[in-house]
Design an enzyme around this catalytic site. Structure first.
Site, PDB file in Angstrom:
ATOM      1  N   SER A  89      26.975 -65.234 -41.729  1.00 38.17           N
ATOM      2  CA  SER A  89      27.229 -66.404 -42.581  1.00 38.17           C
ATOM      3  C   SER A  89      28.701 -66.829 -42.552  1.00 38.17           C
ATOM      4  O   SER A  89      29.602 -65.991 -42.620  1.00 38.17           O
ATOM      5  CB  SER A  89      26.829 -66.087 -44.027  1.00 38.17           C
TER       6      SER A  89
ATOM      7  N   LYS B  70      15.313 -69.115 -50.153  1.00 37.07           N
ATOM      8  CA  LYS B  70      15.471 -70.434 -50.779  1.00 37.07           C
ATOM      9  C   LYS B  70      14.277 -70.850 -51.645  1.00 37.07           C
ATOM     10  O   LYS B  70      14.449 -71.534 -52.650  1.00 37.07           O
ATOM     11  CB  LYS B  70      15.714 -71.504 -49.711  1.00 37.07           C
TER      12      LYS B  70
ATOM     13  N   ASP C 121      21.613 -79.143 -49.936  1.00 44.39           N
ATOM     14  CA  ASP C 121      21.475 -79.404 -48.487  1.00 44.39           C
ATOM     15  C   ASP C 121      21.318 -80.893 -48.183  1.00 44.39           C
ATOM     16  O   ASP C 121      21.959 -81.425 -47.281  1.00 44.39           O
ATOM     17  CB  ASP C 121      20.258 -78.651 -47.916  1.00 44.39           C
TER      18      ASP C 121
ATOM     19  N   GLY D 237      11.818 -82.351 -37.238  1.00 47.82           N
ATOM     20  CA  GLY D 237      11.624 -81.100 -37.965  1.00 47.82           C
ATOM     21  C   GLY D 237      10.911 -81.351 -39.280  1.00 47.82           C
ATOM     22  O   GLY D 237      10.907 -82.487 -39.797  1.00 47.82           O
TER      23      GLY D 237
ATOM     24  N   ARG E 232       7.211 -80.466 -34.107  1.00 48.98           N
ATOM     25  CA  ARG E 232       6.394 -79.775 -33.100  1.00 48.98           C
ATOM     26  C   ARG E 232       4.983 -79.529 -33.640  1.00 48.98           C
ATOM     27  O   ARG E 232       4.000 -79.890 -33.011  1.00 48.98           O
ATOM     28  CB  ARG E 232       7.072 -78.444 -32.725  1.00 48.98           C
ATOM     29  N   THR E 233       4.893 -78.923 -34.812  1.00 45.86           N
ATOM     30  CA  THR E 233       3.584 -78.687 -35.419  1.00 45.86           C
ATOM     31  C   THR E 233       3.279 -79.886 -36.322  1.00 45.86           C
ATOM     32  O   THR E 233       3.816 -79.996 -37.428  1.00 45.86           O
ATOM     33  CB  THR E 233       3.596 -77.375 -36.235  1.00 45.86           C
TER      34      THR E 233
ATOM     35  N   THR F 175      15.632 -79.482 -36.571  1.00 43.86           N
ATOM     36  CA  THR F 175      14.968 -78.301 -35.998  1.00 43.86           C
ATOM     37  C   THR F 175      16.077 -77.343 -35.574  1.00 43.86           C
ATOM     38  O   THR F 175      17.259 -77.701 -35.602  1.00 43.86           O
ATOM     39  CB  THR F 175      14.121 -78.637 -34.747  1.00 43.86           C
TER      40      THR F 175
ATOM     41  N   TYR G  19      24.949 -76.374 -36.158  1.00 43.59           N
ATOM     42  CA  TYR G  19      26.422 -76.436 -36.075  1.00 43.59           C
ATOM     43  C   TYR G  19      27.015 -75.385 -35.138  1.00 43.59           C
ATOM     44  O   TYR G  19      28.235 -75.311 -34.972  1.00 43.59           O
ATOM     45  CB  TYR G  19      27.046 -76.312 -37.470  1.00 43.59           C
TER      46      TYR G  19
HETATM   47  P1  NAP Z   1      12.963 -73.695 -40.785  1.00 46.35           P
HETATM   48  O1  NAP Z   1      12.550 -73.964 -42.180  1.00 46.35           O
HETATM   49  O2  NAP Z   1      12.600 -72.408 -40.150  1.00 46.35           O
HETATM   50  O3  NAP Z   1      12.403 -74.912 -39.868  1.00 46.35           O
HETATM   51  C1  NAP Z   1      12.555 -74.893 -38.478  1.00 46.35           C
HETATM   52  C2  NAP Z   1      12.116 -76.236 -37.888  1.00 46.35           C
HETATM   53  O4  NAP Z   1      12.428 -76.238 -36.485  1.00 46.35           O
HETATM   54  C3  NAP Z   1      10.619 -76.502 -37.987  1.00 46.35           C
HETATM   55  O5  NAP Z   1      10.411 -77.882 -38.126  1.00 46.35           O
HETATM   56  C4  NAP Z   1      10.108 -75.998 -36.621  1.00 46.35           C
HETATM   57  O6  NAP Z   1       8.910 -76.642 -36.223  1.00 46.35           O
HETATM   58  C5  NAP Z   1      11.241 -76.430 -35.732  1.00 46.35           C
HETATM   59  N1  NAP Z   1      11.330 -75.618 -34.513  1.00 46.35           N
HETATM   60  C6  NAP Z   1      11.777 -74.351 -34.421  1.00 46.35           C
HETATM   61  N2  NAP Z   1      11.750 -73.943 -33.118  1.00 46.35           N
HETATM   62  C7  NAP Z   1      11.268 -74.993 -32.400  1.00 46.35           C
HETATM   63  C8  NAP Z   1      11.011 -75.201 -31.016  1.00 46.35           C
HETATM   64  N3  NAP Z   1      11.242 -74.245 -30.104  1.00 46.35           N
HETATM   65  N4  NAP Z   1      10.521 -76.399 -30.614  1.00 46.35           N
HETATM   66  C9  NAP Z   1      10.312 -77.382 -31.536  1.00 46.35           C
HETATM   67  N5  NAP Z   1      10.531 -77.251 -32.870  1.00 46.35           N
HETATM   68  C10 NAP Z   1      11.012 -76.062 -33.290  1.00 46.35           C
HETATM   69  O7  NAP Z   1      14.566 -73.787 -40.642  1.00 46.35           O
HETATM   70  P2  NAP Z   1      15.581 -74.690 -41.484  1.00 46.35           P
HETATM   71  O8  NAP Z   1      16.115 -73.887 -42.612  1.00 46.35           O
HETATM   72  O9  NAP Z   1      14.948 -75.993 -41.761  1.00 46.35           O
HETATM   73  O10 NAP Z   1      16.794 -74.841 -40.430  1.00 46.35           O
HETATM   74  C11 NAP Z   1      16.659 -75.611 -39.255  1.00 46.35           C
HETATM   75  C12 NAP Z   1      18.008 -75.614 -38.510  1.00 46.35           C
HETATM   76  O11 NAP Z   1      18.976 -76.276 -39.305  1.00 46.35           O
HETATM   77  C13 NAP Z   1      18.583 -74.230 -38.227  1.00 46.35           C
HETATM   78  O12 NAP Z   1      19.165 -74.233 -36.954  1.00 46.35           O
HETATM   79  C14 NAP Z   1      19.661 -74.069 -39.273  1.00 46.35           C
HETATM   80  O13 NAP Z   1      20.739 -73.244 -38.839  1.00 46.35           O
HETATM   81  C15 NAP Z   1      20.141 -75.494 -39.431  1.00 46.35           C
HETATM   82  N6  NAP Z   1      20.705 -75.767 -40.766  1.00 46.35           N
HETATM   83  C16 NAP Z   1      21.953 -76.307 -40.827  1.00 46.35           C
HETATM   84  C17 NAP Z   1      22.494 -76.601 -42.051  1.00 46.35           C
HETATM   85  C18 NAP Z   1      23.873 -77.197 -42.123  1.00 46.35           C
HETATM   86  O14 NAP Z   1      24.468 -77.156 -43.198  1.00 46.35           O
HETATM   87  N7  NAP Z   1      24.401 -77.778 -41.071  1.00 46.35           N
HETATM   88  C19 NAP Z   1      21.778 -76.350 -43.233  1.00 46.35           C
HETATM   89  C20 NAP Z   1      20.492 -75.808 -43.145  1.00 46.35           C
HETATM   90  C21 NAP Z   1      19.962 -75.524 -41.883  1.00 46.35           C
HETATM   91  P3  NAP Z   1       7.450 -76.033 -36.543  1.00 46.35           P
HETATM   92  O15 NAP Z   1       7.054 -76.588 -37.876  1.00 46.35           O
HETATM   93  O16 NAP Z   1       6.617 -76.535 -35.434  1.00 46.35           O
HETATM   94  O17 NAP Z   1       7.595 -74.535 -36.545  1.00 46.35           O
END
Ligand code: NAP
Length: 294
Positions: A32, A83, A119, A143, A167-168, A209, A238
């Site tokens: 983190s 979360k 967020d 996503g 994707r899903t 995503t 990021y």
């Molecule tokens: P999450 O709840 O696990 O959701 C992941 C998403 O990505 C789902 O929509 C999933 O689709 C999709 N996905 C994962 N692998 C994939 C692949 N190989 N091909 C296509 N789709 C794929 O995760 P989250 O918490 O939303 O976080 C998502 C990303 O955002 C992470 O990389 C995280 O580090 C980043 N993030 C950044 C910030 C920031 O402050 N910049 C804040 C939060 C999160 P399915 O539904 O099909 O599984």
């Protein structure tokens, strides 16, 4: 006063009996950037606070929240996998967090624990800071996970039109239904194998995503041939700071916004909730970027 500077906590601050404790709970939590990002603020603003990372397993979440409340912690951030599950241990949850169905910020006050989600607002503020206004704009979110949900609800609350592509497909449809039930608003669902026509009228694309995240830095959620320079592209991933999606979009003449902005602005919003301060965005950004460059 008997002051003590802990040699292993590099806050640059002295820690004493009045130090306010903040932190992040997650599992795993080792990578983190939040401690670096928040402690630099305490140091620069000379606030007697410290921010630590706590690796908390699912089974210990309830006792952790109760104990931190008892110990007069000022607040916490919650990250994966807590979360959603943390909500049942809180006394009150904000409207945004209830809509999103997840909490990333907890404030302890008078023996009670209050939940918020920063967020979505963090994402919108990062866009605005880059000159991308979203009111009355068409936003396509890639996503349907936790971050996409937060961004979708916030964009709708700010007066944008939203479409989702995931994707899903069932997960996108589930989010669509949830939004309709809670806000009475319709959103579009776009096939994940997109064609150019699907992007007609889209002003902003936000990748929410995890595609493109280190170590898979050659992956991108979108074929560059679909983009045109009128579309602003944000990637909330990021690490790396400039993902393949952002690189492609920049080369294609699009305005681009990196995920560092969202990370920093969601943290700044948490600081506002805990301490009522206007956080120094540039200092936080510098600390994050300094820790991302390899
Ligand atoms: P999450 O709840 O696990 O959701 C992941 C998403 O990505 C789902 O929509 C999933 O689709 C999709 N996905 C994962 N692998 C994939 C692949 N190989 N091909 C296509 N789709 C794929 O995760 P989250 O918490 O939303 O976080 C998502 C990303 O955002 C992470 O990389 C995280 O580090 C980043 N993030 C950044 C910030 C920031 O402050 N910049 C804040 C939060 C999160 P399915 O539904 O099909 O599984």
């Amino acid at each position: 006063m008997n002051k003590y500077t802990h040699p292993q906590i590099n806050t640059g601050m002295e820690i004493n009996s009045e130090t306010k404790i903040l932190g992040i709970i997650g599992h795993p939590i080792k990578h983190s950037l939040s401690p670096v990002m928040h402690n630099v603020v305490f140091e620069k603003l000379k606030l007697n606070c410290v921010y630590l990372a706590f690796d908390v397993e699912k089974e210990k979440l309830g006792t952790t929240i109760n104990s931190f409340g008892e110990l007069n912690f000022l607040g916490l951030n919650a990250t994966i996998p807590h979360k959603i599950s943390v909500m049942k241990f809180l006394d009150k949850v904000s409207r945004e967090a209830r809509l999103i169905g997840a909490v990333n910020t907890i404030k302890f006050e008078n023996g009670k624990a209050f939940g918020f989600n920063t967020d979505g607002i963090g994402c919108v503020k990062a866009l605005e800071e880059s000159g991308v206004r979203i009111k009355n704009k068409n936003i396509l979110i890639l996503g349907a996970g936790g971050a996409a949900r937060a961004i979708a609800f916030q964009c709708l609350l700010e007066g944008a039109d939203v479409s989702i592509s995931n994707r899903t497909r069932e997960n996108a449809l589930e989010l669509k239904e949830d939004i309709k039930r809670k806000l009475g608003k319709e959103i579009g669902v776009v096939d994940f194998n997109m064609r150019k026509e699907d992007l007609k009228g889209i002003d902003v694309i936000i990748n929410a995503t995890s595609i493109g995240m280190r170590p898979k830095t050659n992956s991108t959620p979108l074929n560059v041939s679909l983009l045109n320079p009128d579309i602003a592209v944000m990637d909330i991933v990021y690490n790396p700071i400039e993902t393949k999606l952002l690189k492609d979009a920049r080369r294609g003449g699009c305005k681009t916004v990196s995920g560092v902005g969202m990370l920093v602005h969601q943290g700044a919003e948490s600081l506002r909730i805990w301490l009522g301060i206007k956080a120094p965005i540039e200092i936080m950004k510098k600390a994050v970027i300094g820790n991302l460059l390899d």
